[in-house]
Write a protein that holds these residues in place. Structure first.
Motif, PDB file in Angstrom:
ATOM      1  N   LEU A  22       0.824  -1.207   0.000  1.00 47.08           N
ATOM      2  CA  LEU A  22       0.000   0.000   0.000  1.00 47.08           C
ATOM      3  C   LEU A  22       0.858   1.257   0.000  1.00 47.08           C
ATOM      4  CD1 LEU A  22      -2.795   1.278   0.057  1.00 47.08           C
ATOM      5  CD2 LEU A  22      -2.765   1.045   2.561  1.00 47.08           C
ATOM      6  N   ILE A  23       1.977   1.261   0.724  1.00 54.70           N
ATOM      7  CA  ILE A  23       2.848   2.441   0.750  1.00 54.70           C
ATOM      8  C   ILE A  23       3.289   2.821  -0.663  1.00 54.70           C
ATOM      9  CG2 ILE A  23       4.950   1.094   1.222  1.00 54.70           C
ATOM     10  CD1 ILE A  23       5.984   3.509   2.812  1.00 54.70           C
ATOM     11  N   ASP A  24       3.657   1.833  -1.476  1.00 51.13           N
ATOM     12  CA  ASP A  24       4.116   2.115  -2.840  1.00 51.13           C
ATOM     13  C   ASP A  24       2.963   2.573  -3.719  1.00 51.13           C
ATOM     14  OD1 ASP A  24       6.840   1.439  -2.317  1.00 51.13           O
ATOM     15  OD2 ASP A  24       6.245  -0.665  -2.340  1.00 51.13           O
ATOM     16  N   PHE A  25       1.790   1.983  -3.537  1.00 49.00           N
ATOM     17  CA  PHE A  25       0.597   2.404  -4.269  1.00 49.00           C
ATOM     18  C   PHE A  25       0.296   3.875  -3.965  1.00 49.00           C
ATOM     19  CE2 PHE A  25      -3.999   3.076  -4.430  1.00 49.00           C
ATOM     20  CZ  PHE A  25      -4.299   2.650  -5.717  1.00 49.00           C
ATOM     21  N   LEU A  26       0.326   4.235  -2.688  1.00 53.34           N
ATOM     22  CA  LEU A  26       0.006   5.610  -2.293  1.00 53.34           C
ATOM     23  C   LEU A  26       1.038   6.597  -2.819  1.00 53.34           C
ATOM     24  CD1 LEU A  26      -1.146   4.888   1.357  1.00 53.34           C
ATOM     25  CD2 LEU A  26      -2.601   5.432  -0.630  1.00 53.34           C
ATOM     26  N   ARG A  27       2.300   6.258  -2.722  1.00 51.71           N
ATOM     27  CA  ARG A  27       3.339   7.157  -3.236  1.00 51.71           C
ATOM     28  C   ARG A  27       3.245   7.283  -4.758  1.00 51.71           C
ATOM     29  NH1 ARG A  27       7.014   9.139   0.081  1.00 51.71           N
ATOM     30  NH2 ARG A  27       8.620   9.258  -1.532  1.00 51.71           N
ATOM     31  N   ASP A  28       2.884   6.183  -5.427  1.00 52.68           N
ATOM     32  CA  ASP A  28       2.674   6.242  -6.884  1.00 52.68           C
ATOM     33  C   ASP A  28       1.536   7.188  -7.253  1.00 52.68           C
ATOM     34  OD1 ASP A  28       4.719   4.428  -7.297  1.00 52.68           O
ATOM     35  OD2 ASP A  28       3.379   2.715  -7.651  1.00 52.68           O
ATOM     36  N   HIS A  29       0.632   7.424  -6.310  1.00 52.92           N
ATOM     37  CA  HIS A  29      -0.515   8.312  -6.544  1.00 52.92           C
ATOM     38  C   HIS A  29      -0.325   9.673  -5.877  1.00 52.92           C
ATOM     39  CE1 HIS A  29      -3.069   5.649  -8.858  1.00 52.92           C
ATOM     40  NE2 HIS A  29      -2.527   4.679  -8.151  1.00 52.92           N
ATOM     41  N   GLY A  30       0.942  10.052  -5.642  1.00 48.67           N
ATOM     42  CA  GLY A  30       1.269  11.395  -5.198  1.00 48.67           C
ATOM     43  C   GLY A  30       1.158  11.656  -3.707  1.00 48.67           C
ATOM     44  N   CYS A  31       1.001  10.632  -2.911  1.00 45.58           N
ATOM     45  CA  CYS A  31       0.891  10.800  -1.457  1.00 45.58           C
ATOM     46  C   CYS A  31       2.271  10.649  -0.834  1.00 45.58           C
ATOM     47  CB  CYS A  31      -0.108   9.787  -0.875  1.00 45.58           C
ATOM     48  SG  CYS A  31      -1.769   9.992  -1.528  1.00 45.58           S
ATOM     49  N   PHE A  32       3.066  11.706  -0.940  1.00 40.25           N
ATOM     50  CA  PHE A  32       4.453  11.643  -0.492  1.00 40.25           C
ATOM     51  C   PHE A  32       4.618  11.873   1.002  1.00 40.25           C
ATOM     52  CE2 PHE A  32       4.754  12.792  -5.043  1.00 40.25           C
ATOM     53  CZ  PHE A  32       5.283  11.594  -5.467  1.00 40.25           C
ATOM     54  N   SER A  33       3.530  12.179   1.717  1.00 43.78           N
ATOM     55  CA  SER A  33       3.618  12.260   3.174  1.00 43.78           C
ATOM     56  C   SER A  33       3.803  10.871   3.771  1.00 43.78           C
ATOM     57  CB  SER A  33       2.351  12.890   3.758  1.00 43.78           C
ATOM     58  OG  SER A  33       1.234  12.022   3.606  1.00 43.78           O
ATOM     59  N   VAL A  34       3.426   9.855   3.026  1.00 39.55           N
ATOM     60  CA  VAL A  34       3.563   8.466   3.469  1.00 39.55           C
ATOM     61  C   VAL A  34       5.012   8.073   3.203  1.00 39.55           C
ATOM     62  CG1 VAL A  34       2.662   6.128   3.266  1.00 39.55           C
ATOM     63  CG2 VAL A  34       1.168   8.079   2.800  1.00 39.55           C
ATOM     64  N   LYS A  35       5.754   7.902   4.287  1.00 38.05           N
ATOM     65  CA  LYS A  35       7.200   7.714   4.151  1.00 38.05           C
ATOM     66  C   LYS A  35       7.629   6.295   4.476  1.00 38.05           C
ATOM     67  CE  LYS A  35       8.115  12.492   5.231  1.00 38.05           C
ATOM     68  NZ  LYS A  35       8.685  13.425   6.189  1.00 38.05           N
ATOM     69  N   ARG A  36       8.697   5.908   3.831  1.00 35.71           N
ATOM     70  CA  ARG A  36       9.312   4.611   4.083  1.00 35.71           C
ATOM     71  C   ARG A  36      10.402   4.823   5.128  1.00 35.71           C
ATOM     72  NH1 ARG A  36       9.107   2.646  -0.477  1.00 35.71           N
ATOM     73  NH2 ARG A  36       8.054   0.693  -0.080  1.00 35.71           N
ATOM     74  N   GLY A  37      10.304   4.063   6.213  1.00 33.44           N
ATOM     75  CA  GLY A  37      11.296   4.189   7.286  1.00 33.44           C
ATOM     76  C   GLY A  37      11.969   2.865   7.541  1.00 33.44           C
ATOM     77  N   CYS A  38      11.410   2.099   8.456  1.00 32.29           N
ATOM     78  CA  CYS A  38      12.052   0.859   8.897  1.00 32.29           C
ATOM     79  C   CYS A  38      11.717  -0.343   8.015  1.00 32.29           C
ATOM     80  CB  CYS A  38      11.622   0.553  10.325  1.00 32.29           C
ATOM     81  SG  CYS A  38       9.860   0.155  10.483  1.00 32.29           S
ATOM     82  N   GLU A  39      10.580  -0.302   7.348  1.00 34.17           N
ATOM     83  CA  GLU A  39      10.057  -1.409   6.536  1.00 34.17           C
ATOM     84  C   GLU A  39       9.837  -2.679   7.353  1.00 34.17           C
ATOM     85  OE1 GLU A  39      11.038  -1.693   2.355  1.00 34.17           O
ATOM     86  OE2 GLU A  39      12.565  -0.163   2.679  1.00 34.17           O
ATOM     87  N   THR A  40       9.676  -2.509   8.674  1.00 33.91           N
ATOM     88  CA  THR A  40       9.400  -3.655   9.548  1.00 33.91           C
ATOM     89  C   THR A  40       8.191  -3.380  10.446  1.00 33.91           C
ATOM     90  OG1 THR A  40      10.925  -2.834  11.234  1.00 33.91           O
ATOM     91  CG2 THR A  40      11.817  -4.398   9.606  1.00 33.91           C
ATOM     92  N   SER A  41       7.403  -2.378  10.121  1.00 35.96           N
ATOM     93  CA  SER A  41       6.199  -2.013  10.883  1.00 35.96           C
ATOM     94  C   SER A  41       6.509  -1.558  12.305  1.00 35.96           C
ATOM     95  CB  SER A  41       5.213  -3.179  10.920  1.00 35.96           C
ATOM     96  OG  SER A  41       4.868  -3.584   9.624  1.00 35.96           O
ATOM     97  N   ASN A  42       7.646  -0.901  12.494  1.00 35.67           N
ATOM     98  CA  ASN A  42       8.036  -0.469  13.833  1.00 35.67           C
ATOM     99  C   ASN A  42       8.175   1.039  14.011  1.00 35.67           C
ATOM    100  OD1 ASN A  42       8.334  -2.944  15.330  1.00 35.67           O
ATOM    101  ND2 ASN A  42      10.005  -3.418  13.931  1.00 35.67           N
ATOM    102  N   CYS A  43       8.160   1.829  12.939  1.00 38.22           N
ATOM    103  CA  CYS A  43       8.474   3.251  13.110  1.00 38.22           C
ATOM    104  C   CYS A  43       7.278   4.184  12.978  1.00 38.22           C
ATOM    105  CB  CYS A  43       9.579   3.679  12.153  1.00 38.22           C
ATOM    106  SG  CYS A  43       9.083   3.755  10.422  1.00 38.22           S
ATOM    107  N   GLY A  44       6.210   3.772  12.314  1.00 36.51           N
ATOM    108  CA  GLY A  44       5.022   4.604  12.181  1.00 36.51           C
ATOM    109  C   GLY A  44       5.074   5.650  11.085  1.00 36.51           C
ATOM    110  N   LEU A  45       6.180   5.743  10.348  1.00 33.33           N
ATOM    111  CA  LEU A  45       6.296   6.770   9.311  1.00 33.33           C
ATOM    112  C   LEU A  45       5.298   6.579   8.176  1.00 33.33           C
ATOM    113  CD1 LEU A  45      10.172   7.056   8.990  1.00 33.33           C
ATOM    114  CD2 LEU A  45       8.615   8.619  10.142  1.00 33.33           C
ATOM    115  N   CYS A  46       4.852   5.365   7.981  1.00 33.21           N
ATOM    116  CA  CYS A  46       3.968   5.051   6.860  1.00 33.21           C
ATOM    117  C   CYS A  46       2.495   5.015   7.270  1.00 33.21           C
ATOM    118  CB  CYS A  46       4.362   3.704   6.256  1.00 33.21           C
ATOM    119  SG  CYS A  46       4.095   2.329   7.399  1.00 33.21           S
ATOM    120  N   THR A  47       2.163   5.566   8.440  1.00 30.43           N
ATOM    121  CA  THR A  47       0.796   5.505   8.961  1.00 30.43           C
ATOM    122  C   THR A  47      -0.182   6.252   8.066  1.00 30.43           C
ATOM    123  OG1 THR A  47       1.619   5.355  11.223  1.00 30.43           O
ATOM    124  CG2 THR A  47      -0.681   6.018  10.950  1.00 30.43           C
TER     125      THR A  47
END
Length: 158
Positions: A22-47
């Motif tokens: 979903l993070i990649d889908f959202l970024r592909d659709h211009g939602c750049f507030s959704v950030k990639r951080g830990c990629e292990t579901s531990n940092c909350g950046l992609c909330t």
């Protein structure tokens, strides 16, 4: 495969690879507030909010979002503007990288509990990693926002 969902209030249909996150889908659709951080579901950046509930978009396949309403910070600017300045005033956004996740979780918290205690605030935001601030600035900012709205400011029950 085809996916249909509502993104920030607008219906969206797209063709996706079944393994697309979903993070990649959202970024592909211009939602750049959704950030990639830990990629292990531990940092909350992609909330993001799915049907009003905070989820981690780095650990959910885009296909699982089909038929749901997804909101990102881009779609919640007005609501976020109400309290984001209070957090900034406390110096809690030093680098700013974690802010979108904090803002998304704070929106969800305040929708669910408009007058939380300090413990409730900290518990709700515990899934957000911030390497700069130690979380006290975010807590002070949210408390200041609550006080400005005539709430007890999160201190009750502390």
């Amino acid at each position: 495969m085809e996916i249909k969902l509502t993104l920030n209030g607008r219906p969206l249909t797209d063709q996706i690879d079944p393994g697309l996150l979903l993070i990649d889908f959202l970024r592909d659709h211009g939602c750049f507030s959704v950030k990639r951080g830990c990629e292990t579901s531990n940092c909350g950046l992609c909330t993001v909010l799915m049907d009003g509930t905070p989820i981690l978009s780095c650990s959910l396949l885009a296909a699982r979002a089909a038929g749901h309403q997804i909101q990102t910070l881009e779609g919640l600017q007005e609501e976020a503007a109400d309290f984001a300045g209070f957090i900034a005033d406390q110096g809690a956004d030093q680098c700013g990288f974690c802010n979108p996740g904090f803002v998304m979780n704070t929106i969800a918290l305040l929708r669910e509990n408009p007058d939380p205690t300090d413990e409730e605030i900290l518990a709700y935001l515990s899934g957000n990693l911030c390497r700069c601030s130690g979380y006290e600035g975010q807590l002070r900012g949210i408390r200041s926002y609550l006080l400005s709205r005539g709430k007890k400011g999160g201190s009750h029950g502390a």
